[in-house]
Write a protein that holds these residues in place. Structure first.
Motif: not given
Length: 133
Positions: A72-73, A66, A69, A62
């Motif tokens: 993380a995915f 961007v 993200q 976090a």
């Protein structure tokens, strides 16, 4: 043991085992370096186990914006595949035994072992709740 039954008779078991062990070591080393680099870069606490994966790393991702993200995915998709492939390798000896001993088809053996593992998993999860005890 799990995958050695899939090696052809003329295959080299020692060579295959060394390649798998070496690739596993290199992957784990690189993954550890990347994860702990992220942890120390963003000032998180390197807690052990599930706290690291499901508490510290999401906070780090976090903070990365961007790009975090996206990372993380990709990380959690890789974690899902790691879990699935580990489950397959744990159930494969039982599947092979069912196929050899009782002449089950591979599909029938897979359905049986997955159903039993799923049922036991649900019971274990329920045993951790206050209403089940």
């Amino acid at each position: 043991m799990t995958y050695s039954g899939s090696i052809p008779k003329e295959g080299n078991f020692i060579k295959s085992a060394l390649i798998v062990a070496l690739l596993n070591f290199v992957f784990c080393l690189v993954a550890g370096l990347v994860i702990f680099t992220f942890i120390f870069r963003y000032g998180a606490t390197p807690d052990a186990g599930l706290g690291l994966v499901f508490i510290s790393l999401p906070l780090i991702f976090a903070n990365m914006g961007v790009s975090g993200q996206i990372v993380a995915f990709l990380f959690f998709v890789a974690l899902i595949f790691a879990g699935i492939t580990s489950a397959v390798s744990m159930l494969e000896p039982l599947n092979t035994w069912l196929i050899d001993r009782f002449c089950f088809s591979r599909t029938k053996a897979n359905i049986l072992t997955i159903s039993v593992a799923y049922g036991l998993g649900v019971l274990l999860l329920l045993s951790n709740t206050a209403s089940y005890q």
